[in-house]
Write an enzyme that holds these catalytic residues in place. Structure first.
Site, PDB file in Angstrom:
ATOM      1  N   ASP A   1       0.839  -1.201   0.000  1.00 44.79           N
ATOM      2  CA  ASP A   1       0.000   0.000   0.000  1.00 44.79           C
ATOM      3  C   ASP A   1       0.870   1.247   0.000  1.00 44.79           C
ATOM      4  O   ASP A   1       0.568   2.243  -0.643  1.00 44.79           O
ATOM      5  CB  ASP A   1      -0.881   0.041   1.260  1.00 44.79           C
ATOM      6  CG  ASP A   1      -2.019  -0.947   1.142  1.00 44.79           C
ATOM      7  OD1 ASP A   1      -2.107  -1.619   0.090  1.00 44.79           O
ATOM      8  OD2 ASP A   1      -2.797  -1.052   2.102  1.00 44.79           O
TER       9      ASP A   1
ATOM     10  N   LYS B   1     -38.181 -13.910 -12.524  1.00 44.84           N
ATOM     11  CA  LYS B   1     -37.896 -13.515 -11.147  1.00 44.84           C
ATOM     12  C   LYS B   1     -38.157 -14.686 -10.217  1.00 44.84           C
ATOM     13  O   LYS B   1     -39.153 -15.399 -10.379  1.00 44.84           O
ATOM     14  CB  LYS B   1     -38.802 -12.360 -10.743  1.00 44.84           C
ATOM     15  CG  LYS B   1     -38.603 -11.131 -11.612  1.00 44.84           C
ATOM     16  CD  LYS B   1     -37.943 -10.042 -10.833  1.00 44.84           C
ATOM     17  CE  LYS B   1     -38.823  -8.838 -10.796  1.00 44.84           C
ATOM     18  NZ  LYS B   1     -38.404  -7.822  -9.906  1.00 44.84           N
TER      19      LYS B   1
ATOM     20  N   GLU C   1       3.952   1.668  -1.185  1.00 47.96           N
ATOM     21  CA  GLU C   1       4.535   1.940  -2.512  1.00 47.96           C
ATOM     22  C   GLU C   1       3.480   2.531  -3.450  1.00 47.96           C
ATOM     23  O   GLU C   1       3.747   3.458  -4.210  1.00 47.96           O
ATOM     24  CB  GLU C   1       5.082   0.650  -3.128  1.00 47.96           C
ATOM     25  CG  GLU C   1       6.414   0.225  -2.540  1.00 47.96           C
ATOM     26  CD  GLU C   1       6.751  -1.206  -2.960  1.00 47.96           C
ATOM     27  OE1 GLU C   1       7.816  -1.399  -3.560  1.00 47.96           O
ATOM     28  OE2 GLU C   1       5.933  -2.123  -2.695  1.00 47.96           O
TER      29      GLU C   1
ATOM     30  N   LYS D   1     -31.382 -13.764 -22.663  1.00 50.16           N
ATOM     31  CA  LYS D   1     -31.212 -12.889 -23.830  1.00 50.16           C
ATOM     32  C   LYS D   1     -30.884 -13.714 -25.070  1.00 50.16           C
ATOM     33  O   LYS D   1     -30.096 -14.658 -24.980  1.00 50.16           O
ATOM     34  CB  LYS D   1     -30.041 -11.915 -23.597  1.00 50.16           C
ATOM     35  CG  LYS D   1     -30.199 -11.032 -22.393  1.00 50.16           C
ATOM     36  CD  LYS D   1     -28.957 -10.172 -22.159  1.00 50.16           C
ATOM     37  CE  LYS D   1     -29.167  -9.337 -20.919  1.00 50.16           C
ATOM     38  NZ  LYS D   1     -27.976  -8.599 -20.498  1.00 50.16           N
TER      39      LYS D   1
ATOM     40  N   CYS E   1     -56.628  12.256  11.912  1.00 43.58           N
ATOM     41  CA  CYS E   1     -56.526  13.197  13.025  1.00 43.58           C
ATOM     42  C   CYS E   1     -56.955  14.550  12.453  1.00 43.58           C
ATOM     43  O   CYS E   1     -56.324  15.056  11.528  1.00 43.58           O
ATOM     44  CB  CYS E   1     -55.088  13.268  13.531  1.00 43.58           C
ATOM     45  SG  CYS E   1     -54.828  14.720  14.567  1.00 43.58           S
TER      46      CYS E   1
ATOM     47  N   CYS F   1     -55.238  10.560  18.478  1.00 41.15           N
ATOM     48  CA  CYS F   1     -54.001  10.722  17.720  1.00 41.15           C
ATOM     49  C   CYS F   1     -52.793  10.441  18.624  1.00 41.15           C
ATOM     50  O   CYS F   1     -52.701  11.002  19.716  1.00 41.15           O
ATOM     51  CB  CYS F   1     -53.923  12.135  17.153  1.00 41.15           C
ATOM     52  SG  CYS F   1     -52.353  12.449  16.331  1.00 41.15           S
TER      53      CYS F   1
ATOM     54  N   CYS G   1     -50.875  14.025  19.020  1.00 43.96           N
ATOM     55  CA  CYS G   1     -51.425  15.227  19.659  1.00 43.96           C
ATOM     56  C   CYS G   1     -52.625  14.918  20.538  1.00 43.96           C
ATOM     57  O   CYS G   1     -53.160  15.806  21.200  1.00 43.96           O
ATOM     58  CB  CYS G   1     -51.782  16.268  18.605  1.00 43.96           C
ATOM     59  SG  CYS G   1     -53.199  15.794  17.608  1.00 43.96           S
TER      60      CYS G   1
ATOM     61  N   LYS H   1     -29.972 -11.530 -12.678  1.00 43.46           N
ATOM     62  CA  LYS H   1     -30.529 -10.179 -12.673  1.00 43.46           C
ATOM     63  C   LYS H   1     -30.032  -9.488 -11.404  1.00 43.46           C
ATOM     64  O   LYS H   1     -30.452  -9.828 -10.294  1.00 43.46           O
ATOM     65  CB  LYS H   1     -32.054 -10.239 -12.709  1.00 43.46           C
ATOM     66  CG  LYS H   1     -32.684  -8.900 -12.975  1.00 43.46           C
ATOM     67  CD  LYS H   1     -34.149  -9.076 -13.314  1.00 43.46           C
ATOM     68  CE  LYS H   1     -34.770  -7.782 -13.806  1.00 43.46           C
ATOM     69  NZ  LYS H   1     -34.739  -6.719 -12.841  1.00 43.46           N
TER      70      LYS H   1
ATOM     71  N   CYS I   1     -51.039  19.493  14.880  1.00 41.47           N
ATOM     72  CA  CYS I   1     -50.473  18.161  15.108  1.00 41.47           C
ATOM     73  C   CYS I   1     -49.079  18.120  14.435  1.00 41.47           C
ATOM     74  O   CYS I   1     -48.969  18.297  13.212  1.00 41.47           O
ATOM     75  CB  CYS I   1     -51.424  17.136  14.512  1.00 41.47           C
ATOM     76  SG  CYS I   1     -50.865  15.458  14.666  1.00 41.47           S
TER      77      CYS I   1
ATOM     78  N   LEU J   1     -37.229  -4.730 -18.759  1.00 38.55           N
ATOM     79  CA  LEU J   1     -37.495  -6.059 -19.285  1.00 38.55           C
ATOM     80  C   LEU J   1     -38.867  -6.538 -18.864  1.00 38.55           C
ATOM     81  O   LEU J   1     -39.340  -6.208 -17.770  1.00 38.55           O
ATOM     82  CB  LEU J   1     -36.468  -7.040 -18.720  1.00 38.55           C
ATOM     83  CG  LEU J   1     -35.023  -6.863 -19.175  1.00 38.55           C
ATOM     84  CD1 LEU J   1     -34.093  -7.658 -18.284  1.00 38.55           C
ATOM     85  CD2 LEU J   1     -34.895  -7.316 -20.618  1.00 38.55           C
TER      86      LEU J   1
ATOM     87  N   GLU K   1     -28.240 -14.807 -17.706  1.00 36.66           N
ATOM     88  CA  GLU K   1     -27.427 -14.072 -16.726  1.00 36.66           C
ATOM     89  C   GLU K   1     -28.247 -13.894 -15.470  1.00 36.66           C
ATOM     90  O   GLU K   1     -29.463 -14.041 -15.505  1.00 36.66           O
ATOM     91  CB  GLU K   1     -27.130 -12.657 -17.260  1.00 36.66           C
ATOM     92  CG  GLU K   1     -26.229 -12.625 -18.438  1.00 36.66           C
ATOM     93  CD  GLU K   1     -26.145 -11.229 -19.058  1.00 36.66           C
ATOM     94  OE1 GLU K   1     -26.765 -10.297 -18.540  1.00 36.66           O
ATOM     95  OE2 GLU K   1     -25.453 -11.113 -20.066  1.00 36.66           O
TER      96      GLU K   1
ATOM     97  N   TYR L   1     -23.038  -5.381 -18.604  1.00 34.45           N
ATOM     98  CA  TYR L   1     -23.642  -6.463 -19.381  1.00 34.45           C
ATOM     99  C   TYR L   1     -24.149  -6.009 -20.755  1.00 34.45           C
ATOM    100  O   TYR L   1     -24.876  -6.724 -21.408  1.00 34.45           O
ATOM    101  CB  TYR L   1     -24.764  -7.144 -18.606  1.00 34.45           C
ATOM    102  CG  TYR L   1     -25.758  -6.184 -17.995  1.00 34.45           C
ATOM    103  CD1 TYR L   1     -26.581  -5.406 -18.784  1.00 34.45           C
ATOM    104  CD2 TYR L   1     -25.870  -6.062 -16.613  1.00 34.45           C
ATOM    105  CE1 TYR L   1     -27.479  -4.524 -18.230  1.00 34.45           C
ATOM    106  CE2 TYR L   1     -26.776  -5.169 -16.046  1.00 34.45           C
ATOM    107  CZ  TYR L   1     -27.572  -4.407 -16.871  1.00 34.45           C
ATOM    108  OH  TYR L   1     -28.465  -3.522 -16.316  1.00 34.45           O
TER     109      TYR L   1
ATOM    110  N   ASP M   1     -29.454  -6.809  -8.598  1.00 38.34           N
ATOM    111  CA  ASP M   1     -30.375  -5.858  -7.984  1.00 38.34           C
ATOM    112  C   ASP M   1     -29.625  -4.579  -7.624  1.00 38.34           C
ATOM    113  O   ASP M   1     -29.266  -4.358  -6.474  1.00 38.34           O
ATOM    114  CB  ASP M   1     -30.992  -6.499  -6.742  1.00 38.34           C
ATOM    115  CG  ASP M   1     -32.276  -5.812  -6.365  1.00 38.34           C
ATOM    116  OD1 ASP M   1     -32.741  -4.968  -7.156  1.00 38.34           O
ATOM    117  OD2 ASP M   1     -32.808  -6.102  -5.292  1.00 38.34           O
TER     118      ASP M   1
HETATM  119  S1  IVH Z   1     -30.300  -6.260 -19.756  1.00 36.45           S
HETATM  120  C1  IVH Z   1     -33.383  -3.898 -22.664  1.00 36.45           C
HETATM  121  N1  IVH Z   1     -29.139  -7.706 -17.939  1.00 36.45           N
HETATM  122  O1  IVH Z   1     -32.969  -5.031 -14.998  1.00 36.45           O
HETATM  123  C2  IVH Z   1     -33.062  -4.254 -21.256  1.00 36.45           C
HETATM  124  N2  IVH Z   1     -30.582  -5.958 -17.212  1.00 36.45           N
HETATM  125  O2  IVH Z   1     -35.790  -4.729 -16.054  1.00 36.45           O
HETATM  126  C3  IVH Z   1     -31.614  -4.498 -21.080  1.00 36.45           C
HETATM  127  N3  IVH Z   1     -30.727  -5.759 -14.788  1.00 36.45           N
HETATM  128  O3  IVH Z   1     -32.898  -1.717 -16.068  1.00 36.45           O
HETATM  129  C4  IVH Z   1     -31.283  -4.844 -19.710  1.00 36.45           C
HETATM  130  N4  IVH Z   1     -29.351  -7.377 -14.288  1.00 36.45           N
HETATM  131  O4  IVH Z   1     -31.184  -2.421 -14.359  1.00 36.45           O
HETATM  132  C5  IVH Z   1     -29.984  -6.689 -18.175  1.00 36.45           C
HETATM  133  N5  IVH Z   1     -28.020  -9.078 -16.457  1.00 36.45           N
HETATM  134  C6  IVH Z   1     -28.839  -8.054 -16.678  1.00 36.45           C
HETATM  135  C7  IVH Z   1     -29.442  -7.324 -15.636  1.00 36.45           C
HETATM  136  C8  IVH Z   1     -30.317  -6.281 -15.952  1.00 36.45           C
HETATM  137  C9  IVH Z   1     -30.127  -6.436 -13.803  1.00 36.45           C
HETATM  138  C10 IVH Z   1     -31.692  -4.662 -14.581  1.00 36.45           C
HETATM  139  C11 IVH Z   1     -31.362  -3.406 -15.328  1.00 36.45           C
HETATM  140  C12 IVH Z   1     -32.560  -3.077 -16.131  1.00 36.45           C
HETATM  141  C13 IVH Z   1     -33.624  -3.901 -15.517  1.00 36.45           C
HETATM  142  C14 IVH Z   1     -34.598  -4.314 -16.588  1.00 36.45           C
END
Ligand code: IVH
Length: 670
Positions: A34, A313, A36, A289, A425, A407, A410, A116, A431, A84, A114, A226, A118
């Site tokens: 760190d 989901k 260096e 995809k 209320c 309430c 108050c 999804k 209040c 999506l 892939e 992605y 969050d």
């Molecule tokens: S592709 C045309 N890939 O999900 C849509 N989205 O509901 C292209 N998200 O706004 C999105 N992981 O924020 C894609 N592997 C993934 C994702 C992903 C999370 C989110 C992204 C997007 C939302 C779509």
């Protein structure tokens, strides 16, 4: 050192630091100590101070942030950021596959599955290998320019590795806060007695919108990419794009997989259902995809979603916990919301302690008692729901919930109007949470937009007896504010300037800010342009109110009720005295030019500084024509917030100039 030599050295140091950063943040390898590392960084800092012309935005010294942005600039996406189609059902995935095969002749369509992630979707532009702009998804058409903050994300290259990248392209991905970072952050907050953060996603989102990028730098956000977009980028499949992203130094999640058919897709879904809990970040499903770009293009988009991708989901995760008690919250209008206090339980990675019970009917519907074991569920939403009671576990120690009669803040006796689910209320004047709520409503962006005032300051002003209603804000003195904790000369000036500036907001903003029940932003605008003046609205009969466009019975009754209260009349008179706009500004001495002569405009969406009708009037005044739909005849599309995606798409296709609110204001000046 001469300039040339300094320049060469700066570039070398940048490359060196980027190399060690990559090793460290992407491969977890420390090739130097760190100490260096800091020495090299320090050397670069020194050179940049001495030769500021070589201080590049992409320099690793800029990662530590330091930019303070008051308001993020709105930026239109080059390609709309769609979302999506979501599903929880395997049948829908079969349907999706079937639809694709119907449109595409090939026997085999390869998919990439892939996870999804969050987090927060982000779009980042690279020009000649340098990160130039990062924009949040916003409403899909335009978002906030958060470049300074995104630059602080360590594993996102500000300068690309390798070669062969297009001159100009856009990457898309997800900014997130790793669960570990989030937990650590909350641990520190707990130690400091600060309120805890709800979940990693919201924290990442809040962090990305922070005004001071040096704080963002400390928050350790992360980013998976992605998507790769651009014109003639010479890439044919999604898989290839992921490989290229990785080659150029972007972090991609290695969890993706190529799936040739439905069976493989379902296998992927099954594999990750629980394994995803071990990933460093929250995920809520998977994304499927179509791999080939030419097929993606052929499949195209519906008005909202791409036809070549779908999100599956995972079902909301459930838990059982005990209901320990009920507390009651008082809203801005006096509405009472019962809140379930739960035995803390971990659900989908976060600890749940509370859930909303909405109103007395919901308590009755669930037939719930204190001490009961309840099922809680967290779907896409952040606030968990109580979905039911486990009656088999109900013991003798449970007690009935008697909805409060007074309430909690108050003490006033609550009322419940016929046909209404909520208790209220009625002490609107005195209040405390109602007063605070009204002020918070008044200062919000769509109303008076006083961003120098926050929730905390409002509470402090109220607790010190300085403000009891929104009009009091306008009679604050410097010495009053200086008495508040944390306020110095500059912050005080800032606060007062913010309040003073708000006096220029148009009438519809003031009307919306008053917080009349059922009078939202759009209704306020309609009322303002129909009646032109607050006195006209005040005097309007029920019949005249409902004859105004889009004003129904419920709204009309609420308006009459509001103006029947002497305290509201007094408040309005005070606001009038302070110089707020209480009527639509019509430019009597019309000396405006005809600079828009013959030009066609379409106005769409919601605007910050104008009502839509007001904008149209302005255009006409300047000689322009207001059209109702996008066509070849159009010259400008004035794009506000929440405008329809189809209009934007059509205008883009027709090559029509899309003008933001700020640009329009510039045009007016010109
Ligand atoms: S592709 C045309 N890939 O999900 C849509 N989205 O509901 C292209 N998200 O706004 C999105 N992981 O924020 C894609 N592997 C993934 C994702 C992903 C999370 C989110 C992204 C997007 C939302 C779509």
């Amino acid at each position: 050192m001469d300039k040339k030599q300094a320049h060469r050295e700066v570039l070398e140091l940048i490359d060196k630091i980027n190399y060690y950063n990559d090793k460290y943040y992407q491969e977890d390898v420390s090739e130097i100590s760190d100490y260096e590392f800091d020495q090299i960084l320090e050397k670069l800092n020194r050179l940049e101070a001495e030769f500021p012309e070589y201080k590049y935005a992409y320099s690793p010294t800029q990662r530590v942030g330091g930019t303070v942005t008051k308001n993020f600039e709105t930026v239109y996406h080059k390609f709309p950021m769609l979302s999506l189609a979501n599903t929880y059902s395997e049948d829908d995935i079969r349907e999706f596959d079937k639809r694709i095969h119907k449109m595409i002749d090939d026997d085999v369509v390869e998919y990439i599955c892939e996870l999804k992630f969050d987090g927060i979707a982000i779009s980042i532009m690279y020009e000649k290998g340098i990160l130039t702009q990062a924009v949040t998804r916003g409403d899909g058409e335009k978002g906030d320019d958060v470049t300074a903050n995104v630059r602080t994300i360590r594993n996102l290259p500000v300068k690309l590795k390798g070669s062969g990248y297009p001159d100009l392209f856009e990457v898309r991905g997800e900014v997130f806060m790793p669960r570990k970072v989030f937990d650590q952050l909350n641990l520190e907050r707990k130690k400091n007695d600060e309120p805890l953060l709800a979940n990693p996603r919201n924290t990442a989102s809040g962090t990305l919108k922070m005004q001071d990028s040096s704080i963002v730098a400390k928050r350790k956000l992360d980013c998976y990419l992605y998507g790769l977009l651009g014109e003639n980028i010479g890439i044919e499949t999604h898989l290839e794009a992921l490989a290229k992203l990785s080659e150029w130094g972007f972090k991609t999640s290695k969890t993706y997989s190529k799936c040739k058919d439905l069976a493989k897709i379902f296998e992927f879904i099954g594999d990750w259902e629980f394994k995803r809990n071990d990933l460093p970040l929250d995920t809520d499903g998977i994304v499927i995809k179509v791999n080939r770009y030419d097929l993606q293009k052929k499949l195209g988009f519906t008005s909202k979603f791409p036809r070549w991708a779908i999100a599956y989901k995972y079902k909301a995760q459930n838990a059982i916990t005990k209901l320990n008690g009920i507390t009651y919250q008082v809203g801005r209008t006096g509405s009472i919301t019962p809140v379930a206090q739960l035995e803390p339980v971990v659900l989908a990675g976060t600890t749940v302690k509370r859930a909303s019970l909405h109103n007395a009917n919901e308590i009755e519907r669930l037939d719930i008692r204190i001490g009961d074991h309840v099922f809680i569920e967290k779907g896409g939403e952040i606030i968990p729901k109580i979905t039911g009671v486990d009656y088999t576990k109900r013991g003798n120690d449970t007690t009935n919930i008697d909805f409060i009669t007074n309430c909690p803040e108050c003490g006033t006796t609550l009322i419940r109007l016929e046909g209404e689910a909520n208790h209220y209320c009625p002490n609107n004047e005195n209040c405390p949470p109602q007063i605070l709520g009204k002020i918070e409503h008044f200062i919000q962006r769509n109303a008076m937009d006083i961003n120098s005032l926050g929730e905390k300051t409002i509470s402090a002003l109220y607790n010190n007896g300085l403000v009891k209603n929104v009009a009091d804000l306008y009679s604050l003195f410097e010495e009053d504010i200086l008495k508040l904790e944390g306020f110095k000369a500059l912050s005080t000036r800032n606060l007062l300037d913010g309040i003073e500036n708000s006096k220029t907001r148009p009438f519809e903003n003031v009307l919306f800010g008053l917080g009349i029940r059922y009078v939202g932003r759009t209704v306020a605008e309609r009322l303002a342009y129909h009646f032109k003046d607050i006195d006209q609205i005040k005097e309007a009969s029920f019949e005249s109110l409902i004859s105004a466009p889009e004003i129904g019975q419920k709204i009309a009754e609420s308006i009459i009720e509001f103006f029947n209260k002497p305290e509201n009349i007094k408040l309005i008179e005070n606001l009038r005295k302070q110089g707020l706009n209480l009527h639509v500004e019509e430019n009597e001495d019309d000396d405006t030019g005809r600079s828009f002569q013959g030009k066609g405009f379409v106005v769409s969406g919601v605007f910050q500084n104008f009502g839509r009708e007001e904008l149209k009037t302005l255009i006409k005044k300047h000689g322009g024509k207001v059209l109702s739909s996008v066509s070849g005849k159009l010259d400008f599309l004035i794009a506000g917030e929440k405008m329809g995606p189809s209009k934007l798409k059509k205008a883009t296709e027709l090559g029509i100039k899309i003008v933001s609110e700020a640009e329009f204001m510039e045009m007016l000046k010109e």
